[in-house]
Design a protein around this motif. Structure first.
Motif, PDB file in Angstrom:
ATOM      1  N   ILE A  39      27.414 -13.709 -25.462  1.00  0.00           N
ATOM      2  CA  ILE A  39      27.487 -12.314 -25.915  1.00  0.00           C
ATOM      3  C   ILE A  39      26.473 -12.083 -27.031  1.00  0.00           C
ATOM      4  O   ILE A  39      25.756 -11.075 -27.036  1.00  0.00           O
ATOM      5  CB  ILE A  39      28.916 -11.957 -26.403  1.00  0.00           C
ATOM      6  CG1 ILE A  39      29.978 -12.194 -25.328  1.00  0.00           C
ATOM      7  CG2 ILE A  39      28.966 -10.532 -26.949  1.00  0.00           C
ATOM      8  CD1 ILE A  39      29.756 -11.551 -23.993  1.00  0.00           C
ATOM      9  N   LYS A  40      26.409 -13.015 -27.971  1.00  0.00           N
ATOM     10  CA  LYS A  40      25.447 -12.878 -29.071  1.00  0.00           C
ATOM     11  C   LYS A  40      24.015 -12.897 -28.531  1.00  0.00           C
ATOM     12  O   LYS A  40      23.165 -12.125 -28.991  1.00  0.00           O
ATOM     13  CB  LYS A  40      25.640 -13.983 -30.113  1.00  0.00           C
ATOM     14  CG  LYS A  40      26.942 -13.853 -30.877  1.00  0.00           C
ATOM     15  CD  LYS A  40      27.031 -14.806 -32.056  1.00  0.00           C
ATOM     16  CE  LYS A  40      27.107 -16.243 -31.628  1.00  0.00           C
ATOM     17  NZ  LYS A  40      27.263 -17.160 -32.774  1.00  0.00           N
ATOM     18  N   ILE A  67      22.584  -3.873 -18.605  1.00  0.00           N
ATOM     19  CA  ILE A  67      23.614  -4.875 -18.349  1.00  0.00           C
ATOM     20  C   ILE A  67      23.925  -5.650 -19.623  1.00  0.00           C
ATOM     21  O   ILE A  67      25.095  -5.874 -19.956  1.00  0.00           O
ATOM     22  CB  ILE A  67      23.186  -5.809 -17.203  1.00  0.00           C
ATOM     23  CG1 ILE A  67      23.213  -5.024 -15.882  1.00  0.00           C
ATOM     24  CG2 ILE A  67      24.083  -7.052 -17.121  1.00  0.00           C
ATOM     25  CD1 ILE A  67      22.575  -5.741 -14.712  1.00  0.00           C
ATOM     26  N   ALA A  68      22.898  -6.062 -20.356  1.00  0.00           N
ATOM     27  CA  ALA A  68      23.124  -6.796 -21.613  1.00  0.00           C
ATOM     28  C   ALA A  68      23.905  -5.927 -22.602  1.00  0.00           C
ATOM     29  O   ALA A  68      24.817  -6.405 -23.277  1.00  0.00           O
ATOM     30  CB  ALA A  68      21.786  -7.229 -22.214  1.00  0.00           C
ATOM     31  N   ARG A  69      23.560  -4.654 -22.666  1.00  0.00           N
ATOM     32  CA  ARG A  69      24.276  -3.724 -23.550  1.00  0.00           C
ATOM     33  C   ARG A  69      25.730  -3.591 -23.103  1.00  0.00           C
ATOM     34  O   ARG A  69      26.649  -3.597 -23.927  1.00  0.00           O
ATOM     35  CB  ARG A  69      23.587  -2.369 -23.561  1.00  0.00           C
ATOM     36  CG  ARG A  69      24.289  -1.294 -24.347  1.00  0.00           C
ATOM     37  CD  ARG A  69      24.134  -1.424 -25.835  1.00  0.00           C
ATOM     38  NE  ARG A  69      22.737  -1.198 -26.154  1.00  0.00           N
ATOM     39  CZ  ARG A  69      22.183  -1.564 -27.315  1.00  0.00           C
ATOM     40  NH1 ARG A  69      22.887  -2.122 -28.245  1.00  0.00           N
ATOM     41  NH2 ARG A  69      20.907  -1.357 -27.528  1.00  0.00           N
ATOM     42  N   ASP A  70      25.964  -3.491 -21.800  1.00  0.00           N
ATOM     43  CA  ASP A  70      27.327  -3.383 -21.275  1.00  0.00           C
ATOM     44  C   ASP A  70      28.127  -4.642 -21.591  1.00  0.00           C
ATOM     45  O   ASP A  70      29.299  -4.561 -21.976  1.00  0.00           O
ATOM     46  CB  ASP A  70      27.298  -3.127 -19.767  1.00  0.00           C
ATOM     47  CG  ASP A  70      28.671  -2.738 -19.224  1.00  0.00           C
ATOM     48  OD1 ASP A  70      29.378  -1.952 -19.896  1.00  0.00           O
ATOM     49  OD2 ASP A  70      29.030  -3.213 -18.138  1.00  0.00           O
ATOM     50  N   ILE A  71      27.503  -5.807 -21.454  1.00  0.00           N
ATOM     51  CA  ILE A  71      28.196  -7.067 -21.744  1.00  0.00           C
ATOM     52  C   ILE A  71      28.671  -7.095 -23.183  1.00  0.00           C
ATOM     53  O   ILE A  71      29.830  -7.396 -23.464  1.00  0.00           O
ATOM     54  CB  ILE A  71      27.285  -8.278 -21.432  1.00  0.00           C
ATOM     55  CG1 ILE A  71      27.074  -8.398 -19.916  1.00  0.00           C
ATOM     56  CG2 ILE A  71      27.855  -9.564 -22.010  1.00  0.00           C
ATOM     57  CD1 ILE A  71      25.997  -9.393 -19.502  1.00  0.00           C
ATOM     58  N   GLU A  72      27.780  -6.765 -24.106  1.00  0.00           N
ATOM     59  CA  GLU A  72      28.195  -6.814 -25.513  1.00  0.00           C
ATOM     60  C   GLU A  72      29.220  -5.737 -25.843  1.00  0.00           C
ATOM     61  O   GLU A  72      30.157  -5.981 -26.610  1.00  0.00           O
ATOM     62  CB  GLU A  72      26.988  -6.764 -26.454  1.00  0.00           C
ATOM     63  CG  GLU A  72      26.135  -5.550 -26.261  1.00  0.00           C
ATOM     64  CD  GLU A  72      25.362  -5.143 -27.485  1.00  0.00           C
ATOM     65  OE1 GLU A  72      25.870  -5.301 -28.603  1.00  0.00           O
ATOM     66  OE2 GLU A  72      24.262  -4.631 -27.310  1.00  0.00           O
ATOM     67  N   TRP A  75      32.661  -6.756 -24.456  1.00  0.00           N
ATOM     68  CA  TRP A  75      33.225  -7.805 -25.319  1.00  0.00           C
ATOM     69  C   TRP A  75      33.982  -7.161 -26.480  1.00  0.00           C
ATOM     70  O   TRP A  75      35.128  -7.512 -26.751  1.00  0.00           O
ATOM     71  CB  TRP A  75      32.095  -8.705 -25.826  1.00  0.00           C
ATOM     72  CG  TRP A  75      32.507  -9.702 -26.866  1.00  0.00           C
ATOM     73  CD1 TRP A  75      32.428  -9.551 -28.222  1.00  0.00           C
ATOM     74  CD2 TRP A  75      33.059 -11.005 -26.641  1.00  0.00           C
ATOM     75  NE1 TRP A  75      32.882 -10.682 -28.845  1.00  0.00           N
ATOM     76  CE2 TRP A  75      33.278 -11.588 -27.906  1.00  0.00           C
ATOM     77  CE3 TRP A  75      33.389 -11.731 -25.499  1.00  0.00           C
ATOM     78  CZ2 TRP A  75      33.801 -12.865 -28.066  1.00  0.00           C
ATOM     79  CZ3 TRP A  75      33.913 -13.005 -25.659  1.00  0.00           C
ATOM     80  CH2 TRP A  75      34.121 -13.564 -26.919  1.00  0.00           C
ATOM     81  N   ASP A  76      33.334  -6.216 -27.143  1.00  0.00           N
ATOM     82  CA  ASP A  76      33.965  -5.548 -28.287  1.00  0.00           C
ATOM     83  C   ASP A  76      35.234  -4.808 -27.856  1.00  0.00           C
ATOM     84  O   ASP A  76      36.268  -4.888 -28.536  1.00  0.00           O
ATOM     85  CB  ASP A  76      32.991  -4.569 -28.948  1.00  0.00           C
ATOM     86  CG  ASP A  76      31.838  -5.277 -29.648  1.00  0.00           C
ATOM     87  OD1 ASP A  76      31.958  -6.483 -29.949  1.00  0.00           O
ATOM     88  OD2 ASP A  76      30.808  -4.626 -29.885  1.00  0.00           O
ATOM     89  N   ILE A  77      35.156  -4.099 -26.744  1.00  0.00           N
ATOM     90  CA  ILE A  77      36.316  -3.350 -26.245  1.00  0.00           C
ATOM     91  C   ILE A  77      37.442  -4.311 -25.870  1.00  0.00           C
ATOM     92  O   ILE A  77      38.617  -4.070 -26.183  1.00  0.00           O
ATOM     93  CB  ILE A  77      35.910  -2.467 -25.043  1.00  0.00           C
ATOM     94  CG1 ILE A  77      34.970  -1.348 -25.519  1.00  0.00           C
ATOM     95  CG2 ILE A  77      37.139  -1.888 -24.344  1.00  0.00           C
ATOM     96  CD1 ILE A  77      34.280  -0.605 -24.387  1.00  0.00           C
ATOM     97  N   PHE A  78      37.098  -5.412 -25.214  1.00  0.00           N
ATOM     98  CA  PHE A  78      38.088  -6.422 -24.829  1.00  0.00           C
ATOM     99  C   PHE A  78      38.809  -6.960 -26.063  1.00  0.00           C
ATOM    100  O   PHE A  78      40.039  -7.080 -26.070  1.00  0.00           O
ATOM    101  CB  PHE A  78      37.396  -7.558 -24.062  1.00  0.00           C
ATOM    102  CG  PHE A  78      38.335  -8.641 -23.604  1.00  0.00           C
ATOM    103  CD1 PHE A  78      39.081  -8.482 -22.449  1.00  0.00           C
ATOM    104  CD2 PHE A  78      38.453  -9.818 -24.320  1.00  0.00           C
ATOM    105  CE1 PHE A  78      39.945  -9.486 -22.015  1.00  0.00           C
ATOM    106  CE2 PHE A  78      39.315 -10.825 -23.900  1.00  0.00           C
ATOM    107  CZ  PHE A  78      40.055 -10.656 -22.742  1.00  0.00           C
ATOM    108  N   LEU A  79      38.055  -7.282 -27.105  1.00  0.00           N
ATOM    109  CA  LEU A  79      38.670  -7.814 -28.327  1.00  0.00           C
ATOM    110  C   LEU A  79      39.652  -6.815 -28.933  1.00  0.00           C
ATOM    111  O   LEU A  79      40.784  -7.170 -29.266  1.00  0.00           O
ATOM    112  CB  LEU A  79      37.594  -8.173 -29.364  1.00  0.00           C
ATOM    113  CG  LEU A  79      36.707  -9.370 -29.051  1.00  0.00           C
ATOM    114  CD1 LEU A  79      35.659  -9.539 -30.148  1.00  0.00           C
ATOM    115  CD2 LEU A  79      37.519 -10.643 -28.875  1.00  0.00           C
TER     116      LEU A  79
END
Length: 113
Positions: A39-40, A67-72, A75-79
């Motif tokens: 993610i980082k 896609i990279a923006r969506d992944i990060e 991650w934040d939303i999941f947390l």
């Protein structure tokens, strides 16, 4: 320039091709790095694309950036949706795992370019 990017153990140059390679590794569960490290790396990739207009302006670059923006972001939303504030304050982020299907979907989107 003063880079204030995330430190990560993934030492791959920031490119669309390396995003694809890393996603492949995660999808095959062959990654020797945590999802948090990935993610980082994705966050750093988006910053690199913002700095380098050439890569981000080609079609593959635009797809990879999205896609990279969506992944990060996911991650934040999941947390936030999975853990309480108190849990987050003590959470070992290297142990957190997003659903495997998400990575497969991101790889599929990247391969559709």
């Amino acid at each position: 320039m003063n880079w204030n990017w995330n430190e990560t153990t993934i030492d791959f140059p920031f490119s669309s091709e390396n995003l694809k390679n890393l996603l492949n590794t995660v999808c095959r569960k062959e990654n020797r790095f945590s999802q948090f490290e990935f993610i980082k790396w994705c966050d750093n990739l988006t910053m690199a694309f913002e700095e380098d207009e050439a890569e981000a302006s080609n079609e593959l670059g635009e797809i990879a950036f999205g896609i990279a923006r969506d992944i990060e972001c996911q991650w934040d939303i999941f947390l936030v949706n999975t853990y309480s504030l108190k849990e987050l304050q003590n959470l070992d982020l290297s142990k957190v795992k997003l659903p495997q299907d998400w990575f497969k979907e991101w790889l599929k989107q990247l391969n559709e370019e």
